[in-house]
Design a protein around this motif. Sequence first.
Motif, PDB file in Angstrom:
ATOM      1  N   GLU A  67       0.844  -1.194   0.000  1.00 52.92           N
ATOM      2  CA  GLU A  67       0.000   0.000   0.000  1.00 52.92           C
ATOM      3  C   GLU A  67       0.880   1.246   0.000  1.00 52.92           C
ATOM      4  O   GLU A  67       1.931   1.281   0.633  1.00 52.92           O
ATOM      5  N   ILE A  68       0.430   2.267  -0.701  1.00 52.87           N
ATOM      6  CA  ILE A  68       1.057   3.585  -0.669  1.00 52.87           C
ATOM      7  C   ILE A  68      -0.015   4.538  -0.142  1.00 52.87           C
ATOM      8  O   ILE A  68      -0.917   4.949  -0.876  1.00 52.87           O
ATOM      9  N   LEU A  69       0.072   4.848   1.128  1.00 54.03           N
ATOM     10  CA  LEU A  69      -0.973   5.610   1.801  1.00 54.03           C
ATOM     11  C   LEU A  69      -0.465   6.978   2.221  1.00 54.03           C
ATOM     12  O   LEU A  69       0.724   7.155   2.495  1.00 54.03           O
ATOM     13  N   PRO A  70      -1.347   7.966   2.313  1.00 53.41           N
ATOM     14  CA  PRO A  70      -0.914   9.304   2.707  1.00 53.41           C
ATOM     15  C   PRO A  70      -0.736   9.440   4.217  1.00 53.41           C
ATOM     16  O   PRO A  70      -1.502   8.886   5.003  1.00 53.41           O
ATOM     17  N   ARG A  71       0.299  10.173   4.596  1.00 53.77           N
ATOM     18  CA  ARG A  71       0.437  10.603   5.979  1.00 53.77           C
ATOM     19  C   ARG A  71      -0.542  11.749   6.243  1.00 53.77           C
ATOM     20  O   ARG A  71      -1.245  12.200   5.337  1.00 53.77           O
ATOM     21  N   ASP A 117       0.200  14.761   6.589  1.00 53.29           N
ATOM     22  CA  ASP A 117       0.577  15.928   5.793  1.00 53.29           C
ATOM     23  C   ASP A 117       0.411  15.681   4.291  1.00 53.29           C
ATOM     24  O   ASP A 117       0.753  16.540   3.480  1.00 53.29           O
ATOM     25  N   GLY A 118      -0.112  14.522   3.927  1.00 53.21           N
ATOM     26  CA  GLY A 118      -0.349  14.208   2.520  1.00 53.21           C
ATOM     27  C   GLY A 118       0.789  13.493   1.826  1.00 53.21           C
ATOM     28  O   GLY A 118       0.611  12.971   0.725  1.00 53.21           O
ATOM     29  N   SER A 119       1.979  13.460   2.412  1.00 55.36           N
ATOM     30  CA  SER A 119       3.101  12.781   1.778  1.00 55.36           C
ATOM     31  C   SER A 119       2.890  11.267   1.815  1.00 55.36           C
ATOM     32  O   SER A 119       2.289  10.738   2.753  1.00 55.36           O
ATOM     33  N   PRO A 120       3.375  10.554   0.811  1.00 57.57           N
ATOM     34  CA  PRO A 120       3.124   9.108   0.744  1.00 57.57           C
ATOM     35  C   PRO A 120       4.063   8.306   1.640  1.00 57.57           C
ATOM     36  O   PRO A 120       5.202   8.695   1.897  1.00 57.57           O
ATOM     37  N   ARG A 121       3.565   7.169   2.125  1.00 57.94           N
ATOM     38  CA  ARG A 121       4.381   6.250   2.905  1.00 57.94           C
ATOM     39  C   ARG A 121       4.094   4.835   2.430  1.00 57.94           C
ATOM     40  O   ARG A 121       3.032   4.546   1.870  1.00 57.94           O
ATOM     41  N   VAL A 122       5.060   3.958   2.662  1.00 58.70           N
ATOM     42  CA  VAL A 122       4.958   2.573   2.221  1.00 58.70           C
ATOM     43  C   VAL A 122       4.460   1.700   3.370  1.00 58.70           C
ATOM     44  O   VAL A 122       4.980   1.764   4.481  1.00 58.70           O
ATOM     45  N   VAL A 123       3.458   0.889   3.073  1.00 60.31           N
ATOM     46  CA  VAL A 123       2.930  -0.084   4.027  1.00 60.31           C
ATOM     47  C   VAL A 123       2.928  -1.440   3.333  1.00 60.31           C
ATOM     48  O   VAL A 123       2.428  -1.561   2.210  1.00 60.31           O
ATOM     49  N   VAL A 124       3.502  -2.447   3.981  1.00 63.06           N
ATOM     50  CA  VAL A 124       3.557  -3.793   3.403  1.00 63.06           C
ATOM     51  C   VAL A 124       2.943  -4.774   4.388  1.00 63.06           C
ATOM     52  O   VAL A 124       3.360  -4.841   5.553  1.00 63.06           O
ATOM     53  N   GLY A 129       0.246  -4.604   5.902  1.00 56.62           N
ATOM     54  CA  GLY A 129      -0.359  -3.896   7.023  1.00 56.62           C
ATOM     55  C   GLY A 129       0.626  -3.217   7.949  1.00 56.62           C
ATOM     56  O   GLY A 129       0.213  -2.525   8.888  1.00 56.62           O
ATOM     57  N   SER A 130       1.933  -3.378   7.709  1.00 58.06           N
ATOM     58  CA  SER A 130       2.956  -2.793   8.579  1.00 58.06           C
ATOM     59  C   SER A 130       3.682  -1.658   7.860  1.00 58.06           C
ATOM     60  O   SER A 130       4.164  -1.851   6.728  1.00 58.06           O
ATOM     61  N   PRO A 131       3.797  -0.488   8.477  1.00 60.19           N
ATOM     62  CA  PRO A 131       4.582   0.600   7.881  1.00 60.19           C
ATOM     63  C   PRO A 131       6.033   0.178   7.694  1.00 60.19           C
ATOM     64  O   PRO A 131       6.577  -0.604   8.484  1.00 60.19           O
TER      65      PRO A 131
END
Length: 221
Positions: free
Chosen positions: A82-86, A88-95, A97-99
């Motif tokens: 998953e590429i989900l927003p923080r 502040d809108g910046s993207p983060r990687v989740v694999v 279910g774990s960041p």
Amino acid sequence: MTAAAVDAVFPPIVPGRVHRWGGARLIVARARELRQVPPLSPAERRVVRGLRAWRQAEWTAGRLLAKRLVGEVVSAPADGVEILPRNDGSPRVVVGGSPMPALYVSISHTAGHVAAALAPEPVGVDLCEIDSADAVRRVADHFLSPEELSLVGRERPDAVTGAWALKEAAVKADRSGIFGAAPRGIPILGLRPPLLGGRRRAMVWRADDAALALVLAHPGG
């Protein structure tokens, strides 16, 4: 830096391929060629549903490229990334279910192109279409210092848009914003090759008719 160095065009980058630079992985693609829809998690689908229709397509295209990069470094099924927003809108990687705090991702869109970058340190990527040079010139005084304006010049569209892309990529790596005081705190010391102040490494390419900038910022930089 000499005038001849500024006059040199940025090196070309081939769209559609994964490139490596400075420990980062980078891919840029032509928007019209991205018709595949990546597998989206329930959380990602909720984000998409909250976007305007025109924004949904570019958001999905950016995730398609970002997930391709993640898939090269993490052993996980495509539907587990998953590429989900923080906040502040910046993207983060989740694999699964774990960041993944050791993976940093950045995404950029224009009408004609989409780009994504992945790195083990804070990263920012930005695209600026070269035919946007006039619009960039109108706001140049807000994000470039007098010294930077003298260095970059206002004549060459690729230099002007390359400078904008550099600043935008840098503030993305810092998770700040292009408007306000943040861009002035990241001085451009050179354009060809790109050189930024602070503990940052940078590169600019030309992707078809767009400037593409990548900035890596040391977490303590």
